[in-house]
Design a protein around this motif. Sequence first.
Motif, PDB file in Angstrom:
ATOM      1  N   PHE A   1       0.840  -1.203   0.000  1.00 39.58           N
ATOM      2  CA  PHE A   1       0.000   0.000   0.000  1.00 39.58           C
ATOM      3  C   PHE A   1       0.872   1.248   0.000  1.00 39.58           C
ATOM      4  O   PHE A   1       2.016   1.228   0.456  1.00 39.58           O
ATOM      5  CB  PHE A   1      -0.912   0.006   1.224  1.00 39.58           C
ATOM      6  CG  PHE A   1      -2.015  -1.005   1.151  1.00 39.58           C
ATOM      7  CD1 PHE A   1      -3.270  -0.651   0.702  1.00 39.58           C
ATOM      8  CD2 PHE A   1      -1.793  -2.320   1.516  1.00 39.58           C
ATOM      9  CE1 PHE A   1      -4.285  -1.586   0.619  1.00 39.58           C
ATOM     10  CE2 PHE A   1      -2.798  -3.272   1.441  1.00 39.58           C
ATOM     11  CZ  PHE A   1      -4.047  -2.890   0.985  1.00 39.58           C
ATOM     12  N   GLN A   2       0.259   2.333  -0.436  1.00 38.11           N
ATOM     13  CA  GLN A   2       0.999   3.591  -0.556  1.00 38.11           C
ATOM     14  C   GLN A   2       1.590   4.023   0.785  1.00 38.11           C
ATOM     15  O   GLN A   2       2.725   4.464   0.854  1.00 38.11           O
ATOM     16  CB  GLN A   2       0.059   4.673  -1.086  1.00 38.11           C
ATOM     17  CG  GLN A   2       0.785   5.780  -1.791  1.00 38.11           C
ATOM     18  CD  GLN A   2      -0.166   6.656  -2.594  1.00 38.11           C
ATOM     19  OE1 GLN A   2      -1.304   6.279  -2.856  1.00 38.11           O
ATOM     20  NE2 GLN A   2       0.294   7.806  -2.983  1.00 38.11           N
ATOM     21  N   GLY A   3       0.807   3.895   1.851  1.00 34.85           N
ATOM     22  CA  GLY A   3       1.306   4.308   3.168  1.00 34.85           C
ATOM     23  C   GLY A   3       1.997   3.184   3.914  1.00 34.85           C
ATOM     24  O   GLY A   3       2.374   3.337   5.071  1.00 34.85           O
ATOM     25  N   GLY A   4       2.130   2.035   3.292  1.00 35.36           N
ATOM     26  CA  GLY A   4       2.756   0.888   3.946  1.00 35.36           C
ATOM     27  C   GLY A   4       1.739  -0.011   4.612  1.00 35.36           C
ATOM     28  O   GLY A   4       1.794  -1.221   4.489  1.00 35.36           O
ATOM     29  N   ALA A   5       0.784   0.598   5.361  1.00 30.20           N
ATOM     30  CA  ALA A   5      -0.272  -0.160   6.045  1.00 30.20           C
ATOM     31  C   ALA A   5       0.280  -1.202   7.014  1.00 30.20           C
ATOM     32  O   ALA A   5      -0.338  -2.242   7.240  1.00 30.20           O
ATOM     33  CB  ALA A   5      -1.235  -0.801   5.040  1.00 30.20           C
TER      34      ALA A   5
ATOM     35  N   ALA B   1       9.699  -1.851   4.544  1.00 33.90           N
ATOM     36  CA  ALA B   1       9.305  -2.933   5.457  1.00 33.90           C
ATOM     37  C   ALA B   1       8.004  -3.569   4.961  1.00 33.90           C
ATOM     38  O   ALA B   1       7.836  -4.792   5.006  1.00 33.90           O
ATOM     39  CB  ALA B   1       9.120  -2.378   6.866  1.00 33.90           C
ATOM     40  N   ALA B   2       7.095  -2.715   4.469  1.00 35.41           N
ATOM     41  CA  ALA B   2       5.831  -3.235   3.941  1.00 35.41           C
ATOM     42  C   ALA B   2       6.072  -4.086   2.700  1.00 35.41           C
ATOM     43  O   ALA B   2       5.380  -5.083   2.471  1.00 35.41           O
ATOM     44  CB  ALA B   2       4.888  -2.081   3.609  1.00 35.41           C
ATOM     45  N   LEU B   3       7.075  -3.701   1.915  1.00 36.57           N
ATOM     46  CA  LEU B   3       7.407  -4.495   0.727  1.00 36.57           C
ATOM     47  C   LEU B   3       7.907  -5.876   1.152  1.00 36.57           C
ATOM     48  O   LEU B   3       7.557  -6.898   0.552  1.00 36.57           O
ATOM     49  CB  LEU B   3       8.462  -3.759  -0.110  1.00 36.57           C
ATOM     50  CG  LEU B   3       8.904  -4.439  -1.396  1.00 36.57           C
ATOM     51  CD1 LEU B   3       7.725  -4.670  -2.344  1.00 36.57           C
ATOM     52  CD2 LEU B   3       9.972  -3.618  -2.116  1.00 36.57           C
TER      53      LEU B   3
ATOM     54  N   ILE C   1       1.399 -12.840  -7.611  1.00 38.19           N
ATOM     55  CA  ILE C   1       1.151 -11.493  -8.111  1.00 38.19           C
ATOM     56  C   ILE C   1       1.541 -10.494  -7.027  1.00 38.19           C
ATOM     57  O   ILE C   1       1.183 -10.682  -5.858  1.00 38.19           O
ATOM     58  CB  ILE C   1      -0.348 -11.308  -8.441  1.00 38.19           C
ATOM     59  CG1 ILE C   1      -0.770 -12.257  -9.553  1.00 38.19           C
ATOM     60  CG2 ILE C   1      -0.659  -9.855  -8.805  1.00 38.19           C
ATOM     61  CD1 ILE C   1      -2.263 -12.361  -9.761  1.00 38.19           C
ATOM     62  N   VAL C   2       2.282  -9.466  -7.415  1.00 40.44           N
ATOM     63  CA  VAL C   2       2.633  -8.419  -6.451  1.00 40.44           C
ATOM     64  C   VAL C   2       2.102  -7.085  -6.984  1.00 40.44           C
ATOM     65  O   VAL C   2       2.386  -6.703  -8.115  1.00 40.44           O
ATOM     66  CB  VAL C   2       4.161  -8.342  -6.232  1.00 40.44           C
ATOM     67  CG1 VAL C   2       4.513  -7.181  -5.314  1.00 40.44           C
ATOM     68  CG2 VAL C   2       4.675  -9.645  -5.634  1.00 40.44           C
ATOM     69  N   LEU C   3       1.302  -6.428  -6.148  1.00 43.28           N
ATOM     70  CA  LEU C   3       0.753  -5.120  -6.504  1.00 43.28           C
ATOM     71  C   LEU C   3       1.461  -4.069  -5.658  1.00 43.28           C
ATOM     72  O   LEU C   3       1.469  -4.173  -4.432  1.00 43.28           O
ATOM     73  CB  LEU C   3      -0.751  -5.078  -6.204  1.00 43.28           C
ATOM     74  CG  LEU C   3      -1.591  -6.251  -6.716  1.00 43.28           C
ATOM     75  CD1 LEU C   3      -3.018  -6.156  -6.177  1.00 43.28           C
ATOM     76  CD2 LEU C   3      -1.607  -6.275  -8.240  1.00 43.28           C
ATOM     77  N   CYS C   4       2.063  -3.088  -6.298  1.00 40.31           N
ATOM     78  CA  CYS C   4       2.794  -2.064  -5.537  1.00 40.31           C
ATOM     79  C   CYS C   4       2.223  -0.692  -5.853  1.00 40.31           C
ATOM     80  O   CYS C   4       2.265  -0.255  -7.001  1.00 40.31           O
ATOM     81  CB  CYS C   4       4.275  -2.076  -5.904  1.00 40.31           C
ATOM     82  SG  CYS C   4       5.087  -3.614  -5.508  1.00 40.31           S
ATOM     83  N   ASP C   5       1.730  -0.034  -4.829  1.00 38.43           N
ATOM     84  CA  ASP C   5       1.159   1.295  -5.008  1.00 38.43           C
ATOM     85  C   ASP C   5       2.209   2.340  -4.645  1.00 38.43           C
ATOM     86  O   ASP C   5       2.535   2.506  -3.470  1.00 38.43           O
ATOM     87  CB  ASP C   5      -0.086   1.430  -4.118  1.00 38.43           C
ATOM     88  CG  ASP C   5      -0.947   2.600  -4.538  1.00 38.43           C
ATOM     89  OD1 ASP C   5      -0.594   3.288  -5.512  1.00 38.43           O
ATOM     90  OD2 ASP C   5      -1.982   2.825  -3.889  1.00 38.43           O
TER      91      ASP C   5
ATOM     92  N   GLY D   1      -5.389   2.303   6.286  1.00 40.93           N
ATOM     93  CA  GLY D   1      -5.368   1.143   5.386  1.00 40.93           C
ATOM     94  C   GLY D   1      -4.906  -0.135   6.049  1.00 40.93           C
ATOM     95  O   GLY D   1      -4.662  -1.136   5.364  1.00 40.93           O
ATOM     96  N   GLN D   2      -4.791  -0.139   7.380  1.00 44.58           N
ATOM     97  CA  GLN D   2      -4.305  -1.351   8.049  1.00 44.58           C
ATOM     98  C   GLN D   2      -5.294  -2.511   7.931  1.00 44.58           C
ATOM     99  O   GLN D   2      -4.886  -3.665   7.810  1.00 44.58           O
ATOM    100  CB  GLN D   2      -4.013  -1.062   9.521  1.00 44.58           C
ATOM    101  CG  GLN D   2      -2.847  -0.109   9.726  1.00 44.58           C
ATOM    102  CD  GLN D   2      -2.610   0.218  11.196  1.00 44.58           C
ATOM    103  OE1 GLN D   2      -2.514  -0.652  12.036  1.00 44.58           O
ATOM    104  NE2 GLN D   2      -2.522   1.498  11.497  1.00 44.58           N
ATOM    105  N   LEU D   3      -6.592  -2.190   7.948  1.00 49.41           N
ATOM    106  CA  LEU D   3      -7.578  -3.279   7.814  1.00 49.41           C
ATOM    107  C   LEU D   3      -7.547  -3.843   6.394  1.00 49.41           C
ATOM    108  O   LEU D   3      -7.644  -5.055   6.193  1.00 49.41           O
ATOM    109  CB  LEU D   3      -8.983  -2.791   8.163  1.00 49.41           C
ATOM    110  CG  LEU D   3      -9.219  -2.352   9.614  1.00 49.41           C
ATOM    111  CD1 LEU D   3     -10.706  -2.176   9.883  1.00 49.41           C
ATOM    112  CD2 LEU D   3      -8.634  -3.326  10.621  1.00 49.41           C
ATOM    113  N   ASP D   4      -7.383  -2.954   5.399  1.00 53.20           N
ATOM    114  CA  ASP D   4      -7.245  -3.436   4.016  1.00 53.20           C
ATOM    115  C   ASP D   4      -5.967  -4.262   3.881  1.00 53.20           C
ATOM    116  O   ASP D   4      -5.928  -5.260   3.145  1.00 53.20           O
ATOM    117  CB  ASP D   4      -7.208  -2.259   3.037  1.00 53.20           C
ATOM    118  CG  ASP D   4      -8.608  -1.722   2.753  1.00 53.20           C
ATOM    119  OD1 ASP D   4      -9.589  -2.439   3.031  1.00 53.20           O
ATOM    120  OD2 ASP D   4      -8.716  -0.588   2.261  1.00 53.20           O
ATOM    121  N   GLY D   5      -4.918  -3.832   4.585  1.00 58.16           N
ATOM    122  CA  GLY D   5      -3.667  -4.592   4.572  1.00 58.16           C
ATOM    123  C   GLY D   5      -3.888  -6.008   5.087  1.00 58.16           C
ATOM    124  O   GLY D   5      -3.383  -6.980   4.517  1.00 58.16           O
ATOM    125  N   LEU D   6      -4.665  -6.131   6.153  1.00 54.26           N
ATOM    126  CA  LEU D   6      -4.970  -7.466   6.694  1.00 54.26           C
ATOM    127  C   LEU D   6      -5.768  -8.280   5.680  1.00 54.26           C
ATOM    128  O   LEU D   6      -5.489  -9.455   5.451  1.00 54.26           O
ATOM    129  CB  LEU D   6      -5.765  -7.338   7.996  1.00 54.26           C
ATOM    130  CG  LEU D   6      -4.967  -6.918   9.231  1.00 54.26           C
ATOM    131  CD1 LEU D   6      -5.909  -6.583  10.381  1.00 54.26           C
ATOM    132  CD2 LEU D   6      -4.003  -8.015   9.654  1.00 54.26           C
TER     133      LEU D   6
END
Lengths: 269, 257
Positions: free
Chosen positions: A93-97, A155-157, A167-171, B125-130
């Motif tokens: 995700f863009q923000g890492g999440a 770290a998110a990557l 499949i890897v999706l990278c925003d 976006g943490q829930l979407d991450g999960l």
Amino acid sequence: MDGSLGGEFHIAFDGVHLTLGRRPVFRGLSCGFVRGQLTVVLGGSGAGKSTLLRLVGGLERPDAGTVRVAGEDVSRLPERQLYRVRERIGMLFQGGALLDSMTVFDNVALPLREHTEKAPDEVAAEVNRRLADVGLPDVGELFPRHLSGGMSRRAALARCVVMDPEIVLCDEPFSGLDPLNVRRVEALLVDLSHRRGLTLVVTSHHLASSLRMADRIVFLVDGHAVSGTPEDLLHNEDRRIVDFLAAEIDPAFDVAAIADERAAAGGGA
Amino acid sequence: MTPIQTLGFRTLMLVAHLGRLGIFVGRLARASVLPPSRMRRFVDEVFDIGVLSLPIVCLSGATVGAVLGFQSYVALARFGAEGSVGAVVGIALIREFGPVLTALLVTGRAGSAMAAEIASMVQTGQLDGLRMMSIDPMHFVVMPKAWGMLFAMPLLSALFIVFAIAGGYGVSVTLLGLDPGTYISSLETAVDFHDDVMQSLTKALVFGVLMASISTYRGYTSEPTSAGVSAATTGTVVVASVAVLLFDYALTTLWGV
């Protein structure tokens, strides 16, 4: 252009319409992402790059049309069955999440602990290896709030690829990274695609990286997609694409040199 | 819109919200029976909701008990019935003040925090991450929090009551000079296990269900914006507090006193 690909579409959009709020994002979007290739999705702000990735992951549902991922129409699958498809996808995700209540180590270890029977020492070895791959060997015990934006994204990557997805999706993986780390992440993505054969879909504003590493480019404009190779994009005469490139390209940035670099490398990254 | 249309619109919105809340609780119940048990996360939540609420609950309990003891003593002394202070304090606390005030305190401290945490996870976006890791956020995030709240509520309510009775004892016996034996014996005689203690426990459990459902629902369904986090937090406190008071009335009436 897609008809001439000759490859197998791992992900395919067909006639996708989507309106968010009152704003139409996609108006009959049709495009495909070839298995084992690295495709960069370009487009202006609000063109729907992130939304496209969310549609692939089933986080958004189209108003009409289909989104097929590995043959499954994720636009119609119930949530429970989507989890089965998502096991084959890693998403950055863009923000890492990253989960902010867990350490970086636990974040990266989470998918392994949830979906595999690996012993704790195996998990630790795998996590440490993935963190080293993204240039973060010493941050495992830190919490996400202690990392910079770029470090969080790396770290998110590591978390996104720890399960070896198809499949890897990278925003926007390069946003907020310094040039050295742009190169590092770029090399990592290229390695995932070209050496390990994963299908990568990367959204980016970073044109230099996009042109260097992409096998194909999907350009989103007015709710539709124009797709082709980076060479196609550089020579495209569509006014909207030319304007985008002119606005994005730094005056010091030499398009011809990159085209030559790609030609010397045999067309790929 | 005319006032009638506005009323109709608001009513429809309320019904829609209640329907969504019902579906949410159904999903939560379903997630609760699916493996794994998330015991470690549940224990962490019990600590966050229960243990960290202890100071505020105990202090408030002692204060409320002290005030209740003082006021009861003053009022009853006019009729020469100050010996019944223990009974008044005990029944009022066990039946009403214990579960209701604990619920309001825990809503303000833990319920709002729970809603804010989940809403913040939605926003970032943490829930979407999960979800993208094939981990159901309802199972991983919501379920341990809801059960933690449900588990902690009766215990916190019981502690509130114990500290409140002690507070009432402190004021009426130590400060106002009531005989300790009179206070305790009147309390013991007046309080019935089924009518009072079970009613108190039932209320605490029902309030726990309400608070757990409302705070997790408000957080989970919040808009992914800063305003969404804020709305989820304040909405939780308002809606849960009103729901607790409404259900308190309903339960008290249904129990038949």
